[in-house]
Design a protein around this motif. Structure first.
Motif, PDB file in Angstrom:
ATOM      1  N   LEU A  67      13.546 -50.401  22.497  1.00  0.00           N
ATOM      2  CA  LEU A  67      12.902 -51.516  21.791  1.00  0.00           C
ATOM      3  C   LEU A  67      11.556 -51.090  21.210  1.00  0.00           C
ATOM      4  O   LEU A  67      11.197 -51.463  20.095  1.00  0.00           O
ATOM      5  N   LEU A  68      10.829 -50.272  21.994  1.00  0.00           N
ATOM      6  CA  LEU A  68       9.507 -49.832  21.536  1.00  0.00           C
ATOM      7  C   LEU A  68       9.631 -48.968  20.285  1.00  0.00           C
ATOM      8  O   LEU A  68       8.859 -49.111  19.340  1.00  0.00           O
ATOM      9  N   GLN A  69      10.652 -48.107  20.283  1.00  0.00           N
ATOM     10  CA  GLN A  69      10.854 -47.265  19.095  1.00  0.00           C
ATOM     11  C   GLN A  69      11.126 -48.137  17.867  1.00  0.00           C
ATOM     12  O   GLN A  69      10.614 -47.865  16.772  1.00  0.00           O
ATOM     13  N   ASP A  71      10.050 -51.196  17.450  1.00  0.00           N
ATOM     14  CA  ASP A  71       8.764 -51.813  17.095  1.00  0.00           C
ATOM     15  C   ASP A  71       7.891 -50.842  16.305  1.00  0.00           C
ATOM     16  O   ASP A  71       7.193 -51.234  15.377  1.00  0.00           O
ATOM     17  N   ILE A  72       7.935 -49.575  16.704  1.00  0.00           N
ATOM     18  CA  ILE A  72       7.096 -48.573  16.050  1.00  0.00           C
ATOM     19  C   ILE A  72       7.528 -48.393  14.592  1.00  0.00           C
ATOM     20  O   ILE A  72       6.684 -48.369  13.689  1.00  0.00           O
ATOM     21  N   GLU A  74       9.087 -50.574  12.747  1.00  0.00           N
ATOM     22  CA  GLU A  74       8.715 -51.805  12.040  1.00  0.00           C
ATOM     23  C   GLU A  74       7.221 -51.820  11.702  1.00  0.00           C
ATOM     24  O   GLU A  74       6.828 -52.124  10.569  1.00  0.00           O
ATOM     25  N   ALA A  75       6.391 -51.445  12.678  1.00  0.00           N
ATOM     26  CA  ALA A  75       4.940 -51.461  12.478  1.00  0.00           C
ATOM     27  C   ALA A  75       4.541 -50.457  11.406  1.00  0.00           C
ATOM     28  O   ALA A  75       3.731 -50.759  10.522  1.00  0.00           O
TER      29      ALA A  75
END
Lengths: 89, 257
Positions: A67-69, A71-72, A74-75
């Motif tokens: 999930l963090l990847q 988010d990264i 997307e950011a």
């Protein structure tokens, strides 16, 4: 009260009971002499059990890394569009 | 001063950085994404990073406005405790949130910290006759070691050390929180000021000292489960010297709290 005093107080109380047992000989002395060793062994077992139990049920979250990847990515997309320099690490 | 320019905020999020050029941009984006309706400011305390972290922060200020993203730099590395103090000086919020910049603390948990604080705050308003200490959360601390929490990216050795350290501390210190060395926390402003002024440790023993002293001083501590993904960019280490530091910290806290 400083925490160390609490621990010392508990140790003193245990020693007092032990000495009393030795003096009164309600249980055979040879048994009483072994009690501190049992206590140390019991503490060690408690520690090992707690660590082992904690290790067996150690909460992990591999899905969070994925999930963090996301988010990264997307950011980075958003910020690059806004003109923030997302080039090198 | 700064506070007057941007108006008073409810929450101040202090993020100390050193060489977190990429991470700081990602974390600022994620904070704004997950707190759309919250009146907050982000205070970035950068210790003179040579990698251009401050340039990125200035670019972020263009995107999110200088009132919401504050850069309060210091000339060089001066330690964690003083970084919080430095950020606190420029914070206008009644509540202060502290988090790491390396993305191991995900901003998606911020609403949980805040709703817990507000829920407790509401309870306090309802029970005005009771003492504040009995009803208000003074510290909300993120914990990795409970249901719905968790860690990713640790090997067996790291898990073993962590469990051992935790059992030792819980047995000897009775610290009043399940995750001592975590640093994802929300404090009431005056509580944070009080705690920082009475803590002397460095590094992550500092986090442990903060929470143990909070317990001893009778502050109300609440816990929020968080997940912890070990740093994506850059390396994180746990060597023999960290273990020695931890044990020293434990003894220090046993003797002084």
């Amino acid at each position: 009260m400083k925490h160390i005093f609490k621990i010392v107080a508990i140790l003193v109380a245990i020693s007092a009971i032990w000495v009393a047992l030795l003096e009164t000989s309600t249980v055979p002395r040879s048994y009483t002499w072994l009690l501190p060793i049992y206590l140390v062994v019991a503490l060690g077992c408690y520690g090992l059990f707690m660590v082992g139990f904690g290790l067996m049920f150690f909460p992990t979250c591999p899905q969070e890394a994925i999930l963090l990847q996301q988010d990264i990515v997307e950011a980075k997309e958003f910020l690059a569009k806004k003109g923030v320099d997302m080039g090198s690490e | 001063m700064e506070a007057a320019a941007g108006g008073k905020r409810a929450y101040s999020i202090i993020v100390p950085t050193y060489n977190e050029r990429l991470n700081i941009a990602l974390i600022v984006y994620l904070i704004f994404k997950h707190l759309p309706d919250v009146n907050f400011e982000i205070i970035i305390v950068d210790d003179g990073s040579p990698d251009g972290t401050q340039d990125i922060v200035k670019q972020l200020q263009q995107v999110y406005s200088e009132d919401r993203v504050l850069l309060r730099a210091r000339p060089r590395k001066l330690g964690l405790g003083t970084a919080y103090l430095h950020g606190l000086k420029h914070a206008s919020g009644e509540f202060v949130i502290i988090m790491d910049a390396d993305l191991s603390h995900h901003p998606k948990y911020l609403p949980n910290f805040i709703s817990l604080e507000e829920c407790v705050f509401f309870n306090r308003v309802l029970s005005l006759t009771r003492k504040q200490k009995e009803t208000g959360a003074d510290v909300v601390t993120g914990t990795r070691y409970v249901k719905n929490g968790g860690v990713h990216g640790w090997n067996l050795m790291r898990k073993l050390t962590s469990r051992g350290a935790n059992v030792l501390a819980q047995t000897l210190l009775q610290p009043g929180a399940s995750d001592l060395t975590g640093s994802f926390r929300l404090y009431k402003r005056d509580v944070l000021e009080d705690l920082i002024s009475s803590c002397v440790s460095k590094g992550y023993v500092f986090q442990m000292e903060m929470i143990v002293r909070a317990t001893r001083k009778g502050y109300h501590i609440e816990e929020v489960p968080i997940t912890f993904v070990d740093r994506v960019f850059g390396i994180s280490k746990l060597g023999g010297s960290e273990i020695v530091e931890y044990l020293k910290g434990l003894v220090y806290l046993l003797l002084t709290t």
